[in-house]
Design a protein around this motif. Structure first.
Motif, short mmCIF file in Angstrom:
data_model
loop_
_atom_site.label_atom_id
_atom_site.label_comp_id
_atom_site.label_asym_id
_atom_site.label_seq_id
_atom_site.Cartn_x
_atom_site.Cartn_y
_atom_site.Cartn_z
N LYS A 196 0.90 -1.15 0.05
CA LYS A 196 0.06 -0.01 0.08
C LYS A 196 0.89 1.21 0.08
N LEU A 197 1.99 1.40 0.84
CA LEU A 197 2.79 2.55 1.00
C LEU A 197 3.75 2.63 -0.07
N THR A 198 4.33 1.76 -0.61
CA THR A 198 5.54 1.73 -1.65
C THR A 198 4.99 1.40 -3.30
N GLY A 199 3.94 0.97 -3.04
CA GLY A 199 3.40 0.29 -4.64
C GLY A 199 4.03 -0.81 -4.97
N VAL A 200 4.86 -1.57 -4.25
CA VAL A 200 5.65 -2.72 -4.90
C VAL A 200 4.60 -4.02 -4.49
N LYS A 201 3.92 -4.86 -5.39
CA LYS A 201 2.81 -5.75 -4.83
C LYS A 201 3.40 -6.83 -4.38
N PRO A 202 2.66 -7.58 -3.38
CA PRO A 202 3.13 -8.46 -2.45
C PRO A 202 3.88 -9.48 -3.11
N GLN A 203 3.33 -9.87 -4.49
CA GLN A 203 3.97 -11.07 -5.24
C GLN A 203 5.62 -10.67 -5.89
N ASP A 204 5.73 -9.29 -5.84
CA ASP A 204 7.16 -8.99 -6.20
C ASP A 204 7.98 -8.67 -5.07
N GLN A 205 7.51 -8.47 -4.02
CA GLN A 205 8.29 -8.19 -2.78
C GLN A 205 9.20 -9.48 -2.46
N LEU A 206 10.28 -9.29 -1.65
CA LEU A 206 11.25 -10.25 -1.18
C LEU A 206 10.56 -10.95 -0.04
N MET A 207 10.49 -12.31 -0.13
CA MET A 207 10.02 -13.24 1.13
C MET A 207 11.17 -13.54 2.03
N SER A 208 10.70 -13.57 3.40
CA SER A 208 11.53 -14.02 4.19
C SER A 208 12.03 -15.36 4.02
N THR A 209 12.98 -15.79 4.73
CA THR A 209 13.60 -17.30 4.57
C THR A 209 12.64 -18.12 5.49
N PHE A 210 12.17 -19.30 4.82
CA PHE A 210 11.35 -20.16 5.94
C PHE A 210 12.36 -21.20 6.24
N ARG A 211 12.41 -21.43 7.76
CA ARG A 211 13.33 -22.31 8.09
C ARG A 211 12.32 -23.70 9.03
N PRO A 212 13.11 -24.75 8.98
CA PRO A 212 12.27 -25.64 9.77
C PRO A 212 12.49 -25.34 11.27
N PRO A 213 11.84 -26.09 12.29
CA PRO A 213 10.68 -26.71 11.96
C PRO A 213 9.48 -25.91 11.66
#
Lengths: 101, 255
Positions: free
Chosen positions: B221-238
Motif C-alpha cells: 500500500k505504501l510503496t506500490g510494490v505488489k506482495p508477489q514482487d516483494q522479497l519473502m523472508s526465509t522459511f526455516r524448519p521446523p
C-alpha cells in the motif's frame, strides 16, 4: 457454553473428567481441546502476552498462532487448542514466555 | 446547541427523519437544514419538484418523501452541505448514504474509511462504493458510503483513514501496531525482512503466521510494490513448534 445441536457436526458424548485451572477444580469432556473445556467453564483469558502483558486466549484454534499457550502439568508453552484434555490435568495461566523448570 | 457548535440536536433530527415505512421503500433525501436563511437551491434544483415550495425564501425546506426518489441532485446544490440521501434497501442490514464531501484528498472507490457522526466522532467502518465528481457537482463531490443499517441517521461524514487504524495490532505476538508499522515503512524499512529485524514481527510464538501477509500488504500500500514482487523472508524448519526433547530423543536412538 457448549453447542449441543449443530446442523452438520456431531458431538459424541464424552466422559466428564476433572482438571484444575489455577487451582480451581473444573470439569470438561475427555479428549476435547483444553481451551474448549476452559471456555465451557467461562474462562477465556489463559495467559498474558510477553511484551505488553495483554490478555491472551483462543484465537486461531488450529494450533497456528500460539495465542493460547498455557502451562499444563508443569510444562510451559502448551498449545491448549490442539492438546486433548485428560483426567487430572493441572493447567495454569502463563504470563509471558513461561518458565522451564 | 446548533448555534454554538453547528450540530443538530436529536429532537431536530427526529423532526426531519423520514418514516420507517418510507425508508424501507428506497432512497430518500434527508434535509438537515435548521435555520431560517434566505436560500433556495434545494427547491430550484429538484427535477421532480419534491421540495415543498418556499413561499418566503427564508422558509425551511421540506421534502415530500412520496415524490422524492433519492436521485441526489440537491446534495451538491445545497451550499450548506445539509442534504443527504439514505437508502436502507441497499443490502442486507446495510445502508447507502450519499453525502457531500468538500475535503481533499477524496477517498477512492473501494476504500474502507471511518464513518463519523455529525460531530465528527467515529461511529463505524464504512465502505466507499462510489465517488461522484463531475462538472454537474460543481466541486461538491458526492461520496456513496455503505454502513450498517442502524447508522443510517447517525453517520453523516467520514474520515478517510480506516477505523481499523493505527492502534490495530498487526503482529499479535510481538505486539506491533499498524501505526508503528507504517512509521517504519516510511522510514525506509520496506521489505518483510527489514521489518522483522527492526520490530521482531514474525519472530514470536506464531512465527509470522498471522502477520506476514498483513505486513506485505501494508508495504504494498505504501510503496506500490505488489506482495508477489516483494522479497519473502526465509522459511526455516521446523514448520510447527517441536519440543527440544524430540530431537534429543532421535539422537540417542541413532547411536
Amino acid at each position: 457454553m457448549r453447542i449441543e445441536q449443530h446442523p452438520i457436526l456431531t458431538f459424541p458424548a464424552g466422559k466428564m473428567v476433572k482438571f484444575t485451572f489455577d487451582g480451581k477444580e473444573l470439569y470438561g469432556k475427555e479428549g476435547e481441546p483444553i481451551v474448549a473445556a476452559l471456555h465451557a467453564n467461562g474462562i477465556k483469558v489463559i495467559g498474558h502476552s510477553h511484551n505488553k502483558h495483554r490478555p491472551r486466549g483462543l484465537y486461531c484454534a488450529i494450533g497456528n498462532c500460539s495465542s493460547c499457550l498455557a502451562t499444563v502439568n508443569g510444562e510451559p508453552n502448551v498449545r491448549t487448542c490442539i492438546t486433548p484434555l485428560c483426567e487430572g490435568m493441572v493447567v495454569t495461566m502463563q504470563n509471558g514466555k513461561g518458565v522451564i523448570k | 446547541m446548533i448555534q454554538k457548535d453547528g450540530i443538530a440536536t436529536q429532537e431536530m433530527i427526529d423532526s426531519i427523519t423520514p418514516s420507517a415505512e418510507r425508508r424501507s421503500k428506497g432512497p430518500v433525501a434527508v434535509v438537515e437544514c435548521f435555520q431560517s436563511i434566505p436560500c433556495n437551491p434545494c427547491y430550484t434544483s429538484c427535477p421532480r419538484k419534491a421540495m415543498k415550495e418556499l413561499i418566503d425564501i427564508n422558509d425551511m425546506p421540506q421534502v415530500n418523501t412520496d415524490i422524492c426518489n433519492g436521485c441526489g441532485v440537491c446534495i451538491s446544490h445545497c451550499p450548506g452541505l445539509a442534504i443527504f440521501v439514505i437508502d436502507e434497501t441497499y443490502g442486507d442490514n446495510q445502508c447507502l448514504i450519499k453525502m457531500p464531501y468538500e475535503f481533499t484528498p477524496l477517498p477512492s472507490e473501494g476504500d474502507y474509511v471511518t464513518a463519523t457522526d455529525r460531530g465528527g466522532k467515529p461511529v463505524c467502518r464504512g465502505k466507499v462504493v462510489k465517488v461522484v465528481n463531475t462538472p454537474m457537482q460543481d466541486r461538491t463531490p458526492i461520496i456513496h458510503l455503505v454502513v450498517p443499517k442502524e447508522f443510517s441517521m447517525i453517520v453523516r461524514s467520514l474520515n478517510i483513514n480506516d477505523i481499523y487504524d493505527d492502534n490495530t495490532y498487526i503482529c499479535r505476538c510481538e505486539e506491533l501496531t499498524l501505526g508503528e508499522l507504517r512509521e517504519y515503512i516510511r522510514k525506509g524499512y520496506t521489505t518483510l525482512d527489514e521489518i522483522k529485524r527492526i520490530t521482531r514481527a514474525g519472530m514470536g510464538p506464531c512465527q509470522g503466521r498471522t502477520c506476514r501477509q498483513l505486513i506485505m500488504n501494508e508495504i504494498a500500500k505504501l510503496t506500490g510494490v505488489k506482495p508477489q514482487d516483494q522479497l519473502m523472508s526465509t522459511f526455516r524448519p521446523p514448520v510447527k513448534p517441536v519440543k527440544l526433547g524430540f530431537y534429543a530423543q532421535e539422537d540417542t536412538d541413532n547411536e
